[in-house]
Design an enzyme around this catalytic site. Structure first.
Site, mmCIF file in Angstrom:
data_model
loop_
_atom_site.group_PDB
_atom_site.id
_atom_site.type_symbol
_atom_site.label_atom_id
_atom_site.label_comp_id
_atom_site.label_asym_id
_atom_site.label_seq_id
_atom_site.Cartn_x
_atom_site.Cartn_y
_atom_site.Cartn_z
ATOM 1 N N PRO A 2 0.822 -1.215 0.000
ATOM 2 C CA PRO A 2 0.000 0.000 0.000
ATOM 3 C C PRO A 2 0.854 1.264 0.000
ATOM 4 C CG PRO A 2 -0.143 -1.157 2.117
ATOM 5 C CD PRO A 2 0.668 -2.005 1.211
ATOM 6 N N GLU A 3 0.471 2.209 -0.818
ATOM 7 C CA GLU A 3 1.148 3.497 -0.853
ATOM 8 C C GLU A 3 0.264 4.538 -0.164
ATOM 9 O OE1 GLU A 3 3.424 4.899 -3.954
ATOM 10 O OE2 GLU A 3 4.015 2.957 -4.752
ATOM 11 N N HIS A 100 -4.117 -15.481 10.297
ATOM 12 C CA HIS A 100 -3.447 -14.175 10.174
ATOM 13 C C HIS A 100 -4.319 -12.987 10.591
ATOM 14 C CE1 HIS A 100 -0.563 -16.600 8.041
ATOM 15 N NE2 HIS A 100 -1.361 -16.781 7.018
ATOM 16 N N ARG A 119 2.209 -11.765 5.923
ATOM 17 C CA ARG A 119 3.679 -11.701 5.909
ATOM 18 C C ARG A 119 4.246 -11.007 7.142
ATOM 19 N NH1 ARG A 119 5.444 -9.859 0.016
ATOM 20 N NH2 ARG A 119 7.487 -10.362 0.864
ATOM 21 N N ARG A 162 22.943 16.545 -4.758
ATOM 22 C CA ARG A 162 22.669 15.099 -4.651
ATOM 23 C C ARG A 162 23.112 14.357 -5.901
ATOM 24 N NH1 ARG A 162 18.639 12.055 -1.095
ATOM 25 N NH2 ARG A 162 18.368 13.541 0.583
#
Ligand SMILES: [Zn+2]
Length: 283
Positions: A2-3, A100, A119, A162
């Site tokens: 998920p973002e 889970h 997981r 950078r």
């Protein structure tokens, strides 16, 4: 994984069933996820009224009436499911317990919120609400991309000198919080910036152009998540995953969507992650 927009969709899906409501009974079914749960987590959650659900980067913060805040990260595979929703937005029947189902919050209003994470890269912690910003996982984060502290000057300064690729720089959570692989690929496509350019070598004008596009891409995805929530009545109550189309992400070998471009979307690996981009559009 998920973002930010998916996490925001989870937050906005949970808010109406949790805010102002009491956690009648919390169940914690194992000692840990990625890290151990805080001591006596079930007791500390049980009986608390949820004051507010907030989001910082990809973390959900649940402020509780007793002065503590529950910090939640979904990790790679963490899922939140709502059932028994008294508002009728989600399925009413509670599903049978699944493998889970690590944390279950039974709300006094009849709703049940289940955190399932096969997981176990997710995490939960409890901390004082007053000092929540200083939690070790939050203190290191850069500004929110949709907040006022993220602006053109911030990004220009952050990129200065950078030598890392711009793609990698934008994924650096100290520079801007919550941007992930998918949306960075999309942002670079829309701004026509090659992902392999060194961040410090991009003209300030092009760096400046990234800011509104980052905001726009995230807002569009959050809006798509919001419309997925409105259409949830027939669904299984799982929050945060929705259909969303991308210009480059996951489209290796497909025709580029750039106007008048006959190129194909390429995939390369940067910092161990896939980057999707068009060699012709992005320079
Ligand atoms: Zn192209």
């Amino acid at each position: 994984m998920p973002e930010l927009p998916e996490v925001e969709t989870v937050r906005s899906g949970l808010a109406p069933v949790m805010e102002g409501q009491v956690i009648a009974r919390a169940e914690v079914n194992r000692p840990d996820l990625r890290w151990p749960f805080p001591a006596r987590m079930a007791e500390r959650l049980t009986g608390q009224r949820v004051e507010r659900l907030r989001r910082r980067s990809k973390y959900i913060l649940v402020d509780l009436s007793g002065g503590e805040t529950l910090l939640i990260h979904l990790g790679m595979s963490g899922r939140m499911t709502v059932s028994g929703d008294p508002m009728g937005r989600f399925v009413r029947d509670h599903p049978p317990a699944q493998k889970h189902d690590h944390v279950v919050l039974n709300m006094q209003n009849g709703a049940r919120i289940i955190f399932n994470d096969p997981r176990r890269f997710g995490m939960m912690d409890l901390m004082a609400t007053k000092t929540a910003d200083q939690h070790k996982l939050l203190a290191v984060l850069g500004p929110e991309p949709l907040g006022n502290d993220f602006h053109e000057d911030h990004l220009i300064n952050a990129f200065k000198g950078r030598k890392t690729a711009v793609k990698t720089a934008l994924l650096d959570q100290r520079l801007v919080a919550g941007l992930g692989n998918i949306y960075v690929c999309e942002v670079l496509f829309r701004t026509k910036i090659s992902p392999i350019l060194k961040a410090g070598e991009i003209a300030p004008k092009r760096v400046t152009a990234l800011v509104p596009v980052i905001r726009q891409v995230l807002k569009e995805a959050i809006a798509a998540g919001g419309s997925s929530l409105r259409d949830f009545r027939q669904a299984d109550g799982e929050l945060g995953y929705f259909q969303h189309s991308f210009d480059v992400y996951g489209r290796e070998g497909a025709q580029c969507n750039g106007p008048g471009c006959d190129g194909e979307v390429q995939r390369i690996i940067q910092g161990g992650r896939s980057t999707f981009y068009c060699l012709q559009c992005q320079r």
